[in-house]
Design a protein around this motif. Sequence first.
Motif, PDB file in Angstrom:
ATOM      1  N   LEU A  52       0.815  -1.214   0.000  1.00 16.62           N
ATOM      2  CA  LEU A  52       0.000   0.000   0.000  1.00 16.62           C
ATOM      3  C   LEU A  52       0.843   1.255   0.000  1.00 16.62           C
ATOM      4  O   LEU A  52       1.957   1.264   0.512  1.00 16.62           O
ATOM      5  N   GLU A  53       0.255   2.314  -0.547  1.00 10.94           N
ATOM      6  CA  GLU A  53       0.831   3.640  -0.475  1.00 10.94           C
ATOM      7  C   GLU A  53      -0.206   4.556   0.164  1.00 10.94           C
ATOM      8  O   GLU A  53      -1.355   4.588  -0.286  1.00 10.94           O
ATOM      9  N   TYR A  97     -13.215   2.150  -5.861  1.00 13.71           N
ATOM     10  CA  TYR A  97     -11.882   1.852  -6.401  1.00 13.71           C
ATOM     11  C   TYR A  97     -11.987   1.402  -7.847  1.00 13.71           C
ATOM     12  O   TYR A  97     -12.939   0.727  -8.237  1.00 13.71           O
ATOM     13  N   TYR A 113       1.100   1.155 -14.140  1.00 18.11           N
ATOM     14  CA  TYR A 113       0.742   2.395 -13.449  1.00 18.11           C
ATOM     15  C   TYR A 113       0.734   3.582 -14.403  1.00 18.11           C
ATOM     16  O   TYR A 113      -0.132   4.459 -14.322  1.00 18.11           O
ATOM     17  N   VAL A 128      -8.609  10.768  -8.830  1.00 18.22           N
ATOM     18  CA  VAL A 128      -8.046  10.041  -7.689  1.00 18.22           C
ATOM     19  C   VAL A 128      -8.616  10.600  -6.391  1.00 18.22           C
ATOM     20  O   VAL A 128      -8.745  11.821  -6.227  1.00 18.22           O
ATOM     21  N   ASP A 130      -8.442  10.663  -2.024  1.00 21.82           N
ATOM     22  CA  ASP A 130      -7.404  10.650  -0.987  1.00 21.82           C
ATOM     23  C   ASP A 130      -7.626   9.508   0.002  1.00 21.82           C
ATOM     24  O   ASP A 130      -8.016   9.724   1.152  1.00 21.82           O
ATOM     25  N   ARG A 131      -7.407   8.295  -0.463  1.00 20.99           N
ATOM     26  CA  ARG A 131      -7.442   7.090   0.357  1.00 20.99           C
ATOM     27  C   ARG A 131      -6.259   6.231  -0.074  1.00 20.99           C
ATOM     28  O   ARG A 131      -5.660   6.487  -1.115  1.00 20.99           O
ATOM     29  N   HIS A 133      -3.798   3.688  -1.781  1.00 23.62           N
ATOM     30  CA  HIS A 133      -3.664   2.933  -3.034  1.00 23.62           C
ATOM     31  C   HIS A 133      -3.052   1.600  -2.625  1.00 23.62           C
ATOM     32  O   HIS A 133      -2.202   1.562  -1.735  1.00 23.62           O
ATOM     33  N   ILE A 152      -4.272  -4.182  -8.844  1.00 23.85           N
ATOM     34  CA  ILE A 152      -3.919  -2.821  -8.449  1.00 23.85           C
ATOM     35  C   ILE A 152      -5.219  -2.063  -8.192  1.00 23.85           C
ATOM     36  O   ILE A 152      -6.077  -1.983  -9.074  1.00 23.85           O
ATOM     37  N   TRP A 153      -5.363  -1.536  -6.974  1.00 20.32           N
ATOM     38  CA  TRP A 153      -6.567  -0.823  -6.543  1.00 20.32           C
ATOM     39  C   TRP A 153      -6.245   0.661  -6.400  1.00 20.32           C
ATOM     40  O   TRP A 153      -5.428   1.046  -5.572  1.00 20.32           O
ATOM     41  N   ILE A 154      -6.902   1.492  -7.217  1.00 23.11           N
ATOM     42  CA  ILE A 154      -6.713   2.940  -7.195  1.00 23.11           C
ATOM     43  C   ILE A 154      -7.987   3.583  -6.653  1.00 23.11           C
ATOM     44  O   ILE A 154      -9.075   3.378  -7.211  1.00 23.11           O
ATOM     45  N   PRO A 155      -7.877   4.371  -5.572  1.00 25.27           N
ATOM     46  CA  PRO A 155      -9.091   5.016  -5.014  1.00 25.27           C
ATOM     47  C   PRO A 155      -9.577   6.116  -5.944  1.00 25.27           C
ATOM     48  O   PRO A 155      -8.785   6.944  -6.419  1.00 25.27           O
TER      49      PRO A 155
END
Length: 160
Positions: A52-53, A97, A113, A128, A130-131, A133, A152-155
């Motif tokens: 996670l990031e 997501y 990415y 995007v 703000d949760r 990634h 890959i899960w992008i909020p």
Amino acid sequence: MEARIETLAEKKLIGKYIEMSFTENKTFQLWSGFMPKRKVIRNTVNDNLYSLEVFSNGHFDNFDPNKTFQKWAAVEVQNYEDVPDEMETLLIPDGLYAVFIHYGPASEGHKTYHTIFAEWLPNSKYTVDDRPHFAVMDHKYKKDDPDSEEEIWIPIKNRD
């Protein structure tokens, strides 16, 4: 590139994190410290690993590859009743997501990415959020194997 849009239910994770930037990547150091200790984490939901990031709000506005963020190595747990020493908790809040599959070695992930952020996202009705990634590595993940797969899960949120 196709995306699967999902509403994620809140997830509880236990793991370790390191402050790093895109220019000073410490991912190997993080996972080298986490993997030998992951078996001491009790009440895991499954065998999946989470990378996670956690970015500060607005991290991608005027993007700077030297800006730091938290990089996590973690597993999902049922609760936080037994957090091992040297481990931290992270709650991923529920939300929308965009989910992508990265096919191929982990070392080629930057290409996926790039496609997500340079092509898919600008042409979608989302921006995007703000949760955290994250990437989910299950039994199909084989690190640098060309047959490896990871999610890959992008909020995301709808554009205003």
